[in-house]
Scaffold this motif. Structure first.
Motif, PDB file in Angstrom:
ATOM      1  N   LYS A  81       0.848  -1.354   0.036  1.00 27.33           N
ATOM      2  CA  LYS A  81       0.003  -0.079  -0.057  1.00 27.33           C
ATOM      3  C   LYS A  81       0.886   1.153  -0.052  1.00 27.33           C
ATOM      4  CE  LYS A  81      -4.252  -1.899   2.121  1.00 27.33           C
ATOM      5  NZ  LYS A  81      -4.930  -1.611   0.973  1.00 27.33           N
ATOM      6  N   VAL A  82       0.286   2.347  -0.421  1.00 26.26           N
ATOM      7  CA  VAL A  82       1.087   3.686  -0.539  1.00 26.26           C
ATOM      8  C   VAL A  82       1.941   3.957   0.944  1.00 26.26           C
ATOM      9  CG1 VAL A  82      -0.881   4.836   0.356  1.00 26.26           C
ATOM     10  CG2 VAL A  82       0.740   6.122  -0.758  1.00 26.26           C
ATOM     11  N   GLY A  83       3.042   4.189   0.805  1.00 25.87           N
ATOM     12  CA  GLY A  83       4.050   4.414   2.026  1.00 25.87           C
ATOM     13  C   GLY A  83       4.734   3.283   2.532  1.00 25.87           C
ATOM     14  N   THR A  84       4.235   2.085   1.971  1.00 20.27           N
ATOM     15  CA  THR A  84       5.053   0.941   2.736  1.00 20.27           C
ATOM     16  C   THR A  84       6.375   0.626   1.836  1.00 20.27           C
ATOM     17  OG1 THR A  84       3.750  -0.681   1.149  1.00 20.27           O
ATOM     18  CG2 THR A  84       2.831  -0.236   3.381  1.00 20.27           C
ATOM     19  N   LEU A  85       7.211   0.134   2.487  1.00 18.97           N
ATOM     20  CA  LEU A  85       8.630  -0.427   2.120  1.00 18.97           C
ATOM     21  C   LEU A  85       8.775  -1.800   1.938  1.00 18.97           C
ATOM     22  CD1 LEU A  85       9.288   2.332   3.686  1.00 18.97           C
ATOM     23  CD2 LEU A  85      11.562   1.493   3.708  1.00 18.97           C
ATOM     24  N   SER A  86       8.918  -2.329   0.562  1.00 23.84           N
ATOM     25  CA  SER A  86       9.222  -3.457   0.346  1.00 23.84           C
ATOM     26  C   SER A  86      10.575  -3.805  -0.312  1.00 23.84           C
ATOM     27  CB  SER A  86       8.184  -4.046  -0.663  1.00 23.84           C
ATOM     28  OG  SER A  86       6.876  -3.917  -0.466  1.00 23.84           O
TER      29      SER A  86
ATOM     30  N   PRO B 178      12.468 -15.308  -6.520  1.00 24.29           N
ATOM     31  CA  PRO B 178      11.634 -14.673  -5.169  1.00 24.29           C
ATOM     32  C   PRO B 178      12.581 -14.524  -4.095  1.00 24.29           C
ATOM     33  CG  PRO B 178      10.267 -16.249  -6.295  1.00 24.29           C
ATOM     34  CD  PRO B 178      11.868 -16.456  -7.035  1.00 24.29           C
ATOM     35  N   ASP B 179      13.401 -15.437  -4.072  1.00 25.19           N
ATOM     36  CA  ASP B 179      14.438 -15.324  -2.793  1.00 25.19           C
ATOM     37  C   ASP B 179      15.831 -14.635  -3.073  1.00 25.19           C
ATOM     38  OD1 ASP B 179      12.482 -16.756  -1.263  1.00 25.19           O
ATOM     39  OD2 ASP B 179      13.439 -18.780  -2.007  1.00 25.19           O
ATOM     40  N   SER B 180      15.740 -13.477  -3.666  1.00 25.68           N
ATOM     41  CA  SER B 180      16.823 -12.834  -4.223  1.00 25.68           C
ATOM     42  C   SER B 180      17.165 -11.343  -3.608  1.00 25.68           C
ATOM     43  CB  SER B 180      17.101 -12.651  -5.818  1.00 25.68           C
ATOM     44  OG  SER B 180      15.664 -11.981  -6.239  1.00 25.68           O
ATOM     45  N   ALA B 181      16.276 -11.117  -2.763  1.00 29.47           N
ATOM     46  CA  ALA B 181      16.466  -9.650  -2.178  1.00 29.47           C
ATOM     47  C   ALA B 181      17.675  -9.544  -1.396  1.00 29.47           C
ATOM     48  CB  ALA B 181      15.241  -9.445  -1.251  1.00 29.47           C
ATOM     49  N   THR B 182      18.741  -8.481  -1.469  1.00 28.57           N
ATOM     50  CA  THR B 182      19.683  -8.276  -0.658  1.00 28.57           C
ATOM     51  C   THR B 182      19.487  -6.827   0.078  1.00 28.57           C
ATOM     52  OG1 THR B 182      20.779  -7.188  -2.461  1.00 28.57           O
ATOM     53  CG2 THR B 182      21.214  -9.452  -2.039  1.00 28.57           C
ATOM     54  N   SER B 183      20.030  -5.731  -0.533  1.00 29.23           N
ATOM     55  CA  SER B 183      19.779  -4.434   0.249  1.00 29.23           C
ATOM     56  C   SER B 183      19.022  -3.349  -0.505  1.00 29.23           C
ATOM     57  CB  SER B 183      21.115  -3.640   0.190  1.00 29.23           C
ATOM     58  OG  SER B 183      21.737  -3.316  -1.221  1.00 29.23           O
ATOM     59  N   GLN B 184      18.411  -3.598  -1.605  1.00 32.74           N
ATOM     60  CA  GLN B 184      17.586  -2.757  -2.344  1.00 32.74           C
ATOM     61  C   GLN B 184      15.966  -2.933  -1.828  1.00 32.74           C
ATOM     62  OE1 GLN B 184      17.922  -2.057  -6.601  1.00 32.74           O
ATOM     63  NE2 GLN B 184      20.295  -2.538  -6.567  1.00 32.74           N
ATOM     64  N   PHE B 185      15.562  -1.656  -1.360  1.00 34.71           N
ATOM     65  CA  PHE B 185      13.908  -1.672  -1.232  1.00 34.71           C
ATOM     66  C   PHE B 185      13.354  -0.440  -1.984  1.00 34.71           C
ATOM     67  CE2 PHE B 185      16.358   1.618   0.749  1.00 34.71           C
ATOM     68  CZ  PHE B 185      15.581   2.621   0.841  1.00 34.71           C
TER      69      PHE B 185
ATOM     70  N   THR C 236       0.356 -13.804  -4.030  1.00 41.91           N
ATOM     71  CA  THR C 236      -0.886 -14.646  -4.021  1.00 41.91           C
ATOM     72  C   THR C 236      -0.549 -15.966  -4.207  1.00 41.91           C
ATOM     73  OG1 THR C 236      -0.482 -14.516  -6.611  1.00 41.91           O
ATOM     74  CG2 THR C 236      -1.728 -12.723  -5.766  1.00 41.91           C
ATOM     75  N   ALA C 237       0.494 -16.605  -4.334  1.00 42.69           N
ATOM     76  CA  ALA C 237       0.788 -17.964  -4.300  1.00 42.69           C
ATOM     77  C   ALA C 237       2.301 -18.302  -4.272  1.00 42.69           C
ATOM     78  CB  ALA C 237       0.390 -18.629  -5.573  1.00 42.69           C
ATOM     79  N   LYS C 238       2.875 -19.434  -3.899  1.00 40.42           N
ATOM     80  CA  LYS C 238       4.211 -19.855  -3.587  1.00 40.42           C
ATOM     81  C   LYS C 238       4.641 -20.282  -5.161  1.00 40.42           C
ATOM     82  CE  LYS C 238       4.138 -20.366   1.241  1.00 40.42           C
ATOM     83  NZ  LYS C 238       4.944 -21.108   2.395  1.00 40.42           N
ATOM     84  N   THR C 239       4.399 -19.395  -6.111  1.00 39.44           N
ATOM     85  CA  THR C 239       5.044 -19.831  -7.621  1.00 39.44           C
ATOM     86  C   THR C 239       5.892 -18.461  -7.904  1.00 39.44           C
ATOM     87  OG1 THR C 239       2.929 -18.727  -8.398  1.00 39.44           O
ATOM     88  CG2 THR C 239       2.574 -20.900  -7.926  1.00 39.44           C
ATOM     89  N   PRO C 240       6.506 -18.748  -8.988  1.00 45.14           N
ATOM     90  CA  PRO C 240       7.195 -17.733  -9.331  1.00 45.14           C
ATOM     91  C   PRO C 240       6.636 -16.488  -9.653  1.00 45.14           C
ATOM     92  CG  PRO C 240       8.267 -19.741 -10.518  1.00 45.14           C
ATOM     93  CD  PRO C 240       6.965 -20.134  -9.700  1.00 45.14           C
ATOM     94  N   GLN C 241       5.538 -16.659 -10.401  1.00 46.01           N
ATOM     95  CA  GLN C 241       4.707 -15.519 -10.729  1.00 46.01           C
ATOM     96  C   GLN C 241       3.852 -15.047  -9.549  1.00 46.01           C
ATOM     97  OE1 GLN C 241       4.338 -18.685 -12.342  1.00 46.01           O
ATOM     98  NE2 GLN C 241       5.690 -17.945 -13.961  1.00 46.01           N
ATOM     99  N   GLY C 242       3.651 -15.759  -8.441  1.00 45.58           N
ATOM    100  CA  GLY C 242       2.552 -15.425  -7.454  1.00 45.58           C
ATOM    101  C   GLY C 242       3.461 -14.909  -6.077  1.00 45.58           C
ATOM    102  N   TRP C 243       4.602 -15.061  -6.000  1.00 43.62           N
ATOM    103  CA  TRP C 243       5.413 -14.654  -4.641  1.00 43.62           C
ATOM    104  C   TRP C 243       5.239 -13.249  -4.206  1.00 43.62           C
ATOM    105  CZ3 TRP C 243       6.617 -15.978  -0.197  1.00 43.62           C
ATOM    106  CH2 TRP C 243       7.160 -17.475   0.028  1.00 43.62           C
ATOM    107  N   GLY C 244       5.340 -12.307  -5.061  1.00 46.94           N
ATOM    108  CA  GLY C 244       5.271 -10.967  -4.843  1.00 46.94           C
ATOM    109  C   GLY C 244       6.335 -10.455  -4.332  1.00 46.94           C
ATOM    110  N   TYR C 245       6.228  -9.292  -3.510  1.00 46.99           N
ATOM    111  CA  TYR C 245       7.373  -8.460  -3.050  1.00 46.99           C
ATOM    112  C   TYR C 245       7.134  -8.204  -1.403  1.00 46.99           C
ATOM    113  CZ  TYR C 245       8.837  -7.848  -7.612  1.00 46.99           C
ATOM    114  OH  TYR C 245       9.256  -7.952  -8.866  1.00 46.99           O
ATOM    115  N   ALA C 246       7.899  -8.606  -0.479  1.00 46.60           N
ATOM    116  CA  ALA C 246       7.768  -8.492   0.737  1.00 46.60           C
ATOM    117  C   ALA C 246       7.874  -7.321   1.402  1.00 46.60           C
ATOM    118  CB  ALA C 246       8.900  -9.268   1.454  1.00 46.60           C
ATOM    119  N   VAL C 247       6.575  -6.763   1.946  1.00 44.01           N
ATOM    120  CA  VAL C 247       6.485  -5.514   2.632  1.00 44.01           C
ATOM    121  C   VAL C 247       6.948  -5.822   4.104  1.00 44.01           C
ATOM    122  CG1 VAL C 247       4.778  -3.864   3.761  1.00 44.01           C
ATOM    123  CG2 VAL C 247       4.390  -4.960   1.425  1.00 44.01           C
TER     124      VAL C 247
END
Length: 194
Positions: free
Chosen positions: A108-113, A120-127, A140-151
């Motif tokens: 949502k607006v103002g959140t950091l992800s 899906p499991d490649s996040a390091t320092s960038q937000f 939406t789902a534990k699939t390559p297309q559905g994982w989304g971005y972690a808030v």
């Protein structure tokens, strides 16, 4: 006699005391991010995203973010930073973390992800900071297309700074698009104990 009189009162107040303590847990750590355009205060969500919050705190406490830029600015979408210097050179990061986008939090607006690659499991320092509600980035789902971005956090003050960053004139630089022509630098990020 006094003990007998006070016992019911203490028992009656106990839930109030416990409730007051539990509502304070997890709200004591804030980040003050000082940018070349002003300060942004960020509240972390350690209960919902413990791995992501620890990862972010490790970068904050090591001074990693100092000198990095908001290198991707797209009005009506996001501002992204935390990994490249003003010459678009990447900083050396720690190992990637697992994706916690299935934590129930929404983009949502103002959140950091956490920013990431197609893995899906490649996040390091960038937000990134969401400039609008970006439901299509949610889990939406534990699939390559559905994982989304972690808030993992939200801006509690300084959205005017975020919005001024979003209005920067952008162009291409060193193979990157949507780069502010005048670098917007993170000068410092520090933990503030509430």
């Amino acid at each position: 006699m006094i003990r007998k009189l006070l016992a019911p009162l203490i028992l009656a107040l106990l839930p109030v005391i416990v409730q007051a303590q539990s509502t304070q847990e997890g709200t004591g750590r804030m980040i003050k991010m000082t940018t070349s355009l002003g300060e942004i205060m960020i509240e972390l969500y350690p209960d919902e995203a413990p791995i992501t919050v620890k990862n972010f705190l490790d970068y904050v406490e090591s001074g990693f973010f100092s000198g990095t830029t908001f290198h991707r600015v797209i009005p009506g979408f996001v501002i992204q930073g935390g990994g490249l210097d003003k010459n678009m050179r990447p900083k050396q990061t720690a190992a990637p973390i697992i994706n916690e986008a299935d934590n129930g939090l929404k983009n949502k607006v103002g959140t950091l992800s956490m920013a990431r690659t197609n893995d899906p499991d490649s996040a390091t320092s960038q937000f990134f900071i969401n400039l609008v509600d970006n439901a299509f980035l949610d889990f939406t789902a534990k699939t390559p297309q559905g994982w989304g971005y972690a808030v993992f956090a939200k801006v509690t003050s300084g959205m005017e700074v975020v919005n001024s960053i979003a209005m920067a004139t952008t162009g291409n630089k060193n193979g990157h698009q949507d780069v502010p022509l005048d670098p917007i630098v993170i000068l410092d990020a520090e933990v503030i104990e509430e």
